[in-house]
Design a protein around this motif. Structure first.
Motif, PDB file in Angstrom:
ATOM      1  N   GLY A   1      -0.660  -2.779   2.154  1.00 11.64           N
ATOM      2  CA  GLY A   1       0.253  -3.834   2.382  1.00 11.64           C
ATOM      3  C   GLY A   1      -0.365  -5.174   1.550  1.00 11.64           C
ATOM      4  N   ALA A   2      -1.405  -5.196   1.208  1.00 10.28           N
ATOM      5  CA  ALA A   2      -1.730  -6.436   0.605  1.00 10.28           C
ATOM      6  C   ALA A   2      -1.460  -6.285  -0.749  1.00 10.28           C
ATOM      7  CB  ALA A   2      -3.370  -6.762   0.943  1.00 10.28           C
ATOM      8  N   VAL A   3      -1.336  -5.273  -1.441  1.00 11.84           N
ATOM      9  CA  VAL A   3      -0.979  -4.971  -3.003  1.00 11.84           C
ATOM     10  C   VAL A   3       0.384  -4.072  -3.071  1.00 11.84           C
ATOM     11  CG1 VAL A   3      -3.215  -5.428  -3.511  1.00 11.84           C
ATOM     12  CG2 VAL A   3      -2.415  -3.022  -3.057  1.00 11.84           C
ATOM     13  N   CYS A   4       1.022  -3.613  -1.951  1.00 16.84           N
ATOM     14  CA  CYS A   4       2.056  -2.664  -2.209  1.00 16.84           C
ATOM     15  C   CYS A   4       2.932  -2.385  -0.934  1.00 16.84           C
ATOM     16  CB  CYS A   4       1.515  -1.406  -2.804  1.00 16.84           C
ATOM     17  SG  CYS A   4       2.656   0.056  -2.902  1.00 16.84           S
ATOM     18  N   ARG A   5       4.065  -2.778  -1.221  1.00 16.47           N
ATOM     19  CA  ARG A   5       5.133  -2.638  -0.210  1.00 16.47           C
ATOM     20  C   ARG A   5       5.761  -1.323  -0.049  1.00 16.47           C
ATOM     21  NH1 ARG A   5       8.212  -6.591  -1.190  1.00 16.47           N
ATOM     22  NH2 ARG A   5      10.253  -5.521  -1.797  1.00 16.47           N
ATOM     23  N   VAL A   6       5.624  -0.417   0.879  1.00 15.05           N
ATOM     24  CA  VAL A   6       6.084   0.838   0.910  1.00 15.05           C
ATOM     25  C   VAL A   6       7.354   0.815   1.864  1.00 15.05           C
ATOM     26  CG1 VAL A   6       5.379   3.326   1.421  1.00 15.05           C
ATOM     27  CG2 VAL A   6       3.652   1.759   0.305  1.00 15.05           C
ATOM     28  N   GLU A   7       8.461   1.695   1.233  1.00 14.24           N
ATOM     29  CA  GLU A   7       9.587   1.540   2.118  1.00 14.24           C
ATOM     30  C   GLU A   7      10.742   2.508   1.670  1.00 14.24           C
ATOM     31  OE1 GLU A   7      10.990  -2.436   1.653  1.00 14.24           O
ATOM     32  OE2 GLU A   7      11.642  -2.411  -0.432  1.00 14.24           O
ATOM     33  N   MET A   8      11.610   2.730   2.320  1.00 19.84           N
ATOM     34  CA  MET A   8      12.750   3.477   2.028  1.00 19.84           C
ATOM     35  C   MET A   8      13.788   2.702   1.735  1.00 19.84           C
ATOM     36  SD  MET A   8      11.310   6.536   2.680  1.00 19.84           S
ATOM     37  CE  MET A   8      12.636   7.681   2.448  1.00 19.84           C
ATOM     38  N   ASP A   9      14.453   3.188   0.613  1.00 21.73           N
ATOM     39  CA  ASP A   9      15.672   2.444   0.210  1.00 21.73           C
ATOM     40  C   ASP A   9      17.083   3.035   0.961  1.00 21.73           C
ATOM     41  OD1 ASP A   9      16.411   4.916  -1.110  1.00 21.73           O
ATOM     42  OD2 ASP A   9      16.160   3.994  -3.103  1.00 21.73           O
ATOM     43  N   MET A  10      18.318   2.506   0.627  1.00 24.15           N
ATOM     44  CA  MET A  10      19.385   3.066   1.397  1.00 24.15           C
ATOM     45  C   MET A  10      19.601   4.546   0.977  1.00 24.15           C
ATOM     46  SD  MET A  10      20.236   0.429   3.043  1.00 24.15           S
ATOM     47  CE  MET A  10      22.136   0.789   3.371  1.00 24.15           C
ATOM     48  N   GLN A  11      19.192   5.034  -0.240  1.00 21.13           N
ATOM     49  CA  GLN A  11      19.520   6.357  -0.627  1.00 21.13           C
ATOM     50  C   GLN A  11      18.690   7.361  -0.346  1.00 21.13           C
ATOM     51  OE1 GLN A  11      20.539   6.533  -4.755  1.00 21.13           O
ATOM     52  NE2 GLN A  11      21.423   4.488  -4.725  1.00 21.13           N
ATOM     53  N   GLY A  12      17.457   6.871   0.573  1.00 20.30           N
ATOM     54  CA  GLY A  12      16.551   7.932   1.151  1.00 20.30           C
ATOM     55  C   GLY A  12      15.282   7.811   0.318  1.00 20.30           C
ATOM     56  N   ARG A  13      15.195   7.203  -1.020  1.00 19.78           N
ATOM     57  CA  ARG A  13      14.088   7.409  -1.807  1.00 19.78           C
ATOM     58  C   ARG A  13      12.888   6.490  -1.241  1.00 19.78           C
ATOM     59  NH1 ARG A  13      16.969   5.751  -7.114  1.00 19.78           N
ATOM     60  NH2 ARG A  13      17.593   3.842  -5.680  1.00 19.78           N
ATOM     61  N   LEU A  14      11.598   6.806  -1.707  1.00 16.46           N
ATOM     62  CA  LEU A  14      10.615   6.109  -1.424  1.00 16.46           C
ATOM     63  C   LEU A  14      10.364   5.160  -2.519  1.00 16.46           C
ATOM     64  CD1 LEU A  14       8.005   6.027   0.366  1.00 16.46           C
ATOM     65  CD2 LEU A  14       6.820   7.564  -1.106  1.00 16.46           C
ATOM     66  N   VAL A  15      10.084   3.979  -1.998  1.00 13.32           N
ATOM     67  CA  VAL A  15       9.924   2.966  -2.958  1.00 13.32           C
ATOM     68  C   VAL A  15       8.616   2.219  -2.955  1.00 13.32           C
ATOM     69  CG1 VAL A  15      10.840   0.696  -3.916  1.00 13.32           C
ATOM     70  CG2 VAL A  15      12.262   2.350  -3.119  1.00 13.32           C
ATOM     71  N   LEU A  16       7.615   2.011  -3.841  1.00 13.77           N
ATOM     72  CA  LEU A  16       6.470   1.524  -3.925  1.00 13.77           C
ATOM     73  C   LEU A  16       6.605   0.170  -4.788  1.00 13.77           C
ATOM     74  CD1 LEU A  16       3.914   4.254  -4.686  1.00 13.77           C
ATOM     75  CD2 LEU A  16       4.755   3.596  -2.492  1.00 13.77           C
ATOM     76  N   ASP A  17       6.562  -0.898  -4.007  1.00 13.96           N
ATOM     77  CA  ASP A  17       6.928  -2.330  -4.757  1.00 13.96           C
ATOM     78  C   ASP A  17       5.655  -3.030  -4.749  1.00 13.96           C
ATOM     79  OD1 ASP A  17       7.970  -4.330  -6.033  1.00 13.96           O
ATOM     80  OD2 ASP A  17       8.954  -5.039  -4.016  1.00 13.96           O
ATOM     81  N   GLN A  18       4.982  -3.265  -6.101  1.00 13.38           N
ATOM     82  CA  GLN A  18       3.819  -4.223  -6.061  1.00 13.38           C
ATOM     83  C   GLN A  18       4.099  -5.297  -6.699  1.00 13.38           C
ATOM     84  OE1 GLN A  18       1.140  -0.930  -8.014  1.00 13.38           O
ATOM     85  NE2 GLN A  18      -0.052  -1.803  -6.567  1.00 13.38           N
ATOM     86  N   PRO A  19       3.907  -6.488  -5.928  1.00 20.37           N
ATOM     87  CA  PRO A  19       4.450  -7.673  -6.431  1.00 20.37           C
ATOM     88  C   PRO A  19       3.707  -8.531  -7.376  1.00 20.37           C
ATOM     89  CG  PRO A  19       3.105  -7.905  -4.235  1.00 20.37           C
ATOM     90  CD  PRO A  19       3.344  -6.410  -4.688  1.00 20.37           C
ATOM     91  N   TYR A  20       4.043  -9.716  -7.837  1.00 21.89           N
ATOM     92  CA  TYR A  20       3.204 -10.395  -8.746  1.00 21.89           C
ATOM     93  C   TYR A  20       1.949 -10.692  -8.247  1.00 21.89           C
ATOM     94  CZ  TYR A  20       7.716 -10.714 -10.758  1.00 21.89           C
ATOM     95  OH  TYR A  20       9.044 -10.413 -11.408  1.00 21.89           O
TER      96      TYR A  20
END
Length: 594
Positions: A424-443
């Motif tokens: 979680g310190a470097v990557c937000r792992v979540e599901m979007d509205m379409q049921g896809r897995l999203v890995l969001d790595q911030p600035y």
């Protein structure tokens, strides 16, 4: 194979004691000689001259002498001959100041020489201070030069302090060499090292406290004196002199770290680590605990890690450096058990059997280190312990977890929560509205590694601009320093200011979007059937703020054709990277490499 037999540990201690004592004595005598021959006579003369009487003197000649050294530095000294009358008798003097040694500490000699030359040209009288007990003894300037005394003090502290430290350490080595060998050292090699003879292992904090204290005071004293001497030049148009402020700055940082360690020692004491079994067995399990003399709150958590490091030393003299490379690591959350005296911190782990045993303490080779990081504790607690690890075949004395230490499932849940914090310190792992897995790595997810490079880039660019301005080597040095600094700036800013978003789905495939300051700079897509599997890859190792070395990992996907694709980066620890792979594999169905 070398035909020379390596000296025994006892002989190495004895040889080291002799060399440390010899060189330490030389350094100490140089510092002591400077005290006896320069510092003390100057102070005594200045105090004695406070009782001297002023008379008018006429300058016969005066000049400022400049001496250029072999390394380009210039020192100054004022010369003068003057005539004065005491009790009807005429005397001639040549002593100008308390110390007549040429130097470039401040502008004392330059200002004094200019005043004397000006008075001589204009025929003006000057004031001489005459010894009433001996009228032939006189001086023109009796002031005590505090910047010069400070400079001498730094010189004395460096030579005398280093020499004394070498002599003390040599005596310590000699005493270690004189200790009788343990009767079991032949079959139990760890018994020949006093710090490993018992299961209670002392931390490295004592050495750290004194190193930070000594280096902090040294940098602070040296930097303070040099800054006081050179900052007037900086104000008068020599901006490069502002660099000397780095010395007191680093001194303050080291003193702050020393203060934190002294406060921790005052609050928690020595906090030795107890191993069971002793030593820790390769290919087996080990339990360890330490006792804190205070109760901890429910929010407290202690993270412990066992690392196998490969230590190597290169170079010699001023170029000597020691590096440690991480070979293996396991970490987890320790159990906190209230006791009558405070809190017991207990942790257990398994050691792989293919790694080498511990090398002798303080020498190159394999180092097994336990790191303890107390989180949520008042004033904090952190310590490291270099423990003995050997292939003994022994087993830990603990059994199945009981109610005192908590259940195994609860302990595993705490360990998994720790790994998810790393993710979680470097990557937000979540599901979007379409049921896809999203890995969001911030600035700025790589800021711990990149901020030092950013700072270095700024320093090099500024230095390059100055070197270009003064045309050092025809401007070549400015181009070199400025180019290296600009390269470091561009790379570090790119790594700090980019964002990666990875979207994965069994049917829609994988899409990776890279953004720079919010603007998309690249978009790549792969069909769902194009990926063959997942793997982890170690990017690099790092050590920040004196913490334990850590490995930074990537999670990669492997297309059926082409190079591996980075799905997430900057993950601290292999365990966290493998846990993220499990999440991805569970959602996508891709095979995770073992």
């Amino acid at each position: 194979m070398s035909l020379l037999k390596r000296p025994s540990l006892r002989q190495r201690h004895r040889n080291g004691a002799v060399w440390l004592g010899a060189f330490g004595s030389i350094f100490f005598l140089v510092g002591l000689g400077f005290v006896v021959l320069a510092l003390v006579p100057t102070v005594i003369d200045s105090v004695r001259m406070r009782q001297w009487e002023p008379v008018q003197a006429q300058l016969l000649n005066a000049r400022l002498e400049s001496l250029r050294g072999s390394k380009g530095g210039t020192t100054y000294r004022a010369h003068a001959t003057y005539r004065y009358v005491v009790n009807g008798q005429t005397h001639v003097g040549q002593r100008v100041a308390v110390s007549n040694t040429a130097d470039n500490v401040g502008d004392f000699w330059y200002q004094l020489g200019w005043r004397l030359e000006s008075a001589h040209r204009q025929g003006k009288p000057v004031t001489a201070w005459v010894n009433p007990a001996d009228p032939t003894d006189a001086v023109l300037d009796r002031s005590l030069r505090w910047p010069l005394l400070g400079f001498w003090g730094i010189f004395i502290a460096i030579f005398g302090g280093v020499g004394l430290g070498m002599m003390v350490w040599g005596r310590h080595n000699w005493r270690k060499a004189a200790q009788p060998e343990h009767p079991q050292a032949a079959t139990h090699p760890w018994m020949q090292y006093p710090e490993w003879t018992g299961p209670a292992i002392a931390s490295n904090l004592r050495a750290e406290r004194w190193v930070y204290t000594g280096m902090g005071l040294l940098f602070l004293g040296f930097g303070g004196v040099v800054s006081a001497i050179t900052l007037p030049d900086a104000v008068n148009g020599r901006p490069i002199v502002w660099v000397v402020l780095l010395f007191p700055f680093f001194g303050l940082v080291m003193c702050w770290h020393a203060l934190k360690r002294w406060r921790q020692h005052h609050r928690f004491g020595s906090a030795v680590l107890v191993l069971s079994p002793h030593p820790a067995p390769l290919g087996g399990q080990v339990s360890m605990h330490l006792d804190l003399p205070r109760q901890v709150g429910p929010q407290a958590r202690v993270v412990m890690a066992l690392s196998c490091l490969e230590r190597s030393t290169s170079g010699s003299g001023d170029d000597r450096s020691t590096s440690e490379h991480l070979q293996w690591e396991d970490e987890g959350v320790a159990r906190l058990v209230p006791t009558a005296a405070g809190t017991r911190v207990q942790w257990q782990t398994a050691l792989p059997g293919h790694l080498p045993p511990s090398s002798p303490p303080g020498e190159d080779g394999t180092v097994w280190r336990v790191s303890v990081d107390g989180q949520g504790l008042e004033d904090g607690f952190s310590a490291t312990y270099d423990i003995p690890v050997f292939a003994t075949g022994a087993r830990a004395s603990f059994g199945a977890p009981d109610a005192m230490f908590g259940t195994a499932s609860a302990h595993q849940a705490e360990d998994e929560a720790l790994l998810r914090e790393r993710i979680g310190a470097v990557c937000r792992v979540e599901m979007d509205m379409q049921g896809r897995l999203v890995l969001d790595q911030p600035y700025a997810r790589m800021r711990r590694a990149q901020l030092p490079w950013l700072f270095m880039g700024v320093v090099f660019v500024i230095s390059g601009g100055y070197l270009w301005n003064v045309r050092a080597l025809g401007g070549l040095m400015g181009i070199l320093f400025g180019g290296l600094g600009l390269l470091a700036l561009v790379l570090s800013l790119w790594l700090l200011l980019n964002r990666r978003t990875t979207t994965m789905d069994r049917s829609q495939g994988t899409t990776i979007v890279r953004r720079l300051l919010g603007l998309p700079v690249s978009t790549r897509h792969w069909d769902a059937q194009a990926m063959a599997g997942l793997s982890v890859h170690r990017s690099y190792g790092m050590q920040v703020n004196g913490r334990r070395p850590e490995s930074i990992w990537q999670v990669r996907a492997h297309p059926l054709q082409g190079k591996p694709v980075v799905l997430a980066d900057s993950i601290s620890g292999e365990g966290a990277a493998r846990l993220l792979i499990q999440d991805i594999a569970r959602h996508t169905g891709w095979r995770a490499a073992t």
